[in-house]
Design an enzyme around this catalytic site. Sequence first.
Site, PDB file in Angstrom:
ATOM      1  CD1 TRP A  37      10.720  43.712  42.105  1.00 58.03           C
ATOM      2  CD2 TRP A  37       8.623  43.913  42.321  1.00 58.03           C
ATOM      3  NE1 TRP A  37      10.776  44.685  42.580  1.00 58.03           N
ATOM      4  CE2 TRP A  37       9.345  44.931  42.618  1.00 58.03           C
ATOM      5  CE3 TRP A  37       7.331  43.727  42.128  1.00 58.03           C
ATOM      6  CZ2 TRP A  37       8.613  46.118  42.831  1.00 58.03           C
ATOM      7  CZ3 TRP A  37       6.687  45.039  42.535  1.00 58.03           C
ATOM      8  CH2 TRP A  37       7.178  46.041  42.770  1.00 58.03           C
ATOM      9  NE  ARG A  38      14.420  44.010  45.496  1.00 57.17           N
ATOM     10  CZ  ARG A  38      14.514  45.336  46.352  1.00 57.17           C
ATOM     11  NH1 ARG A  38      14.091  45.385  47.554  1.00 57.17           N
ATOM     12  NH2 ARG A  38      15.112  46.296  45.699  1.00 57.17           N
ATOM     13  CD  GLU A  50      13.570  46.513  36.881  1.00 55.53           C
ATOM     14  OE1 GLU A  50      13.182  47.565  36.584  1.00 55.53           O
ATOM     15  OE2 GLU A  50      13.929  45.921  37.899  1.00 55.53           O
ATOM     16  CD  GLN A  55       6.988  56.077  31.803  1.00 53.57           C
ATOM     17  OE1 GLN A  55       6.496  55.002  31.698  1.00 53.57           O
ATOM     18  NE2 GLN A  55       7.778  56.536  30.740  1.00 53.57           N
ATOM     19  CB  THR A  56       4.182  52.735  37.746  1.00 51.36           C
ATOM     20  OG1 THR A  56       3.648  52.845  36.395  1.00 51.36           O
ATOM     21  CG2 THR A  56       2.747  52.728  38.556  1.00 51.36           C
ATOM     22  CG  LEU A  93       0.012  49.149  36.226  1.00 50.94           C
ATOM     23  CD1 LEU A  93       0.411  47.864  35.713  1.00 50.94           C
ATOM     24  CD2 LEU A  93       0.504  49.808  37.317  1.00 50.94           C
ATOM     25  CE1 TYR A 133      17.125  50.387  35.747  1.00 44.50           C
ATOM     26  CE2 TYR A 133      14.895  49.917  34.922  1.00 44.50           C
ATOM     27  CZ  TYR A 133      16.037  49.751  36.149  1.00 44.50           C
ATOM     28  OH  TYR A 133      15.446  49.418  37.292  1.00 44.50           O
ATOM     29  CG  ASP A 151      16.712  53.649  37.804  1.00 45.26           C
ATOM     30  OD1 ASP A 151      17.658  54.053  38.382  1.00 45.26           O
ATOM     31  OD2 ASP A 151      15.696  53.346  38.214  1.00 45.26           O
ATOM     32  CB  CYS A 212      24.015  62.531  54.245  1.00 44.36           C
ATOM     33  SG  CYS A 212      23.605  63.288  52.559  1.00 44.36           S
ATOM     34  CB  CYS A 215      24.330  57.506  53.445  1.00 42.42           C
ATOM     35  SG  CYS A 215      24.733  56.824  51.724  1.00 42.42           S
ATOM     36  CB  CYS A 221      28.914  60.650  49.515  1.00 40.25           C
ATOM     37  SG  CYS A 221      28.066  61.754  48.388  1.00 40.25           S
TER      38      CYS A 221
END
Length: 250
Positions: A37-38, A50, A55-56, A93, A133, A151, A212, A215, A221
Amino acid sequence: MAKQQEQHKQYTAAFAVQEFQNQLLYWFERQQRDLPWRQNRDAYRVWVSEIMLQQTRVDTVIPFYERFMERFPTISHLAEADIEEVYKYWEGLGYYSRARNLHSAVKEVQENYSGTVPDTPEEIHKLKGVGPYTAGAILSIAYGVPEPAVDGNVMRVLSRIFLIEEDIMKVKTRKLFEDIIRDIIARQNPSFFNQALMELGALICIPRSPRCAVCPVAAHCRARQEGVQESLPVKKKAKQVRVQEMAVAS
Ligand code: SF4
């Protein structure tokens, strides 16, 4: 009321926004995963991804997404399809209400918006199955509108960066995160900014043992500075929340 409206400022006032944006975007441009999807920013493609990702897991979604887009490559293909066939492509799904809502919202877009996904918060929020979202994700990723897309991943990341100890199960905490994002979003590239926050939550700032040491925004942070990153976000059990709400209501 005014106090609540300004709560986000107490977190963002002394935050190095520009530096944070630069480091986050620099990292995302180099490290983002190559996901189907990118491939482009078509709003319909973003929308379907999206909805499937709710939930998947990403790995599970990829083959379903590819098959679905092959059969229904555009809004009109999906709008004209029979719901039974849509279900067939959704099989495996789960959460079929997602497919049903998507199908009926896509038909609405076809009929009322000439097949073009609307690009304003007011219009997009009216579509079936499109919550805050998903609306923010479509608007920012596909259209470059500086809207938040909050989210669970994003709440975890921001809870740690800003050391926010509010319960993420509460609606007002979500609103706080949305206000914070409006303060810090990269207005020159809201699409990458929101995707980068999600990607950081998926790859680096993971629920247990966040990475971290590698990161890209560790210097900003606050939870890490205090050594409390693993105890965030605060997520109270649903039962406790219900008890509190009942106490307030009585
Ligand atoms: S430093 Fe650690 S806790 Fe903070 S944002 Fe990065 S991965 Fe998350």
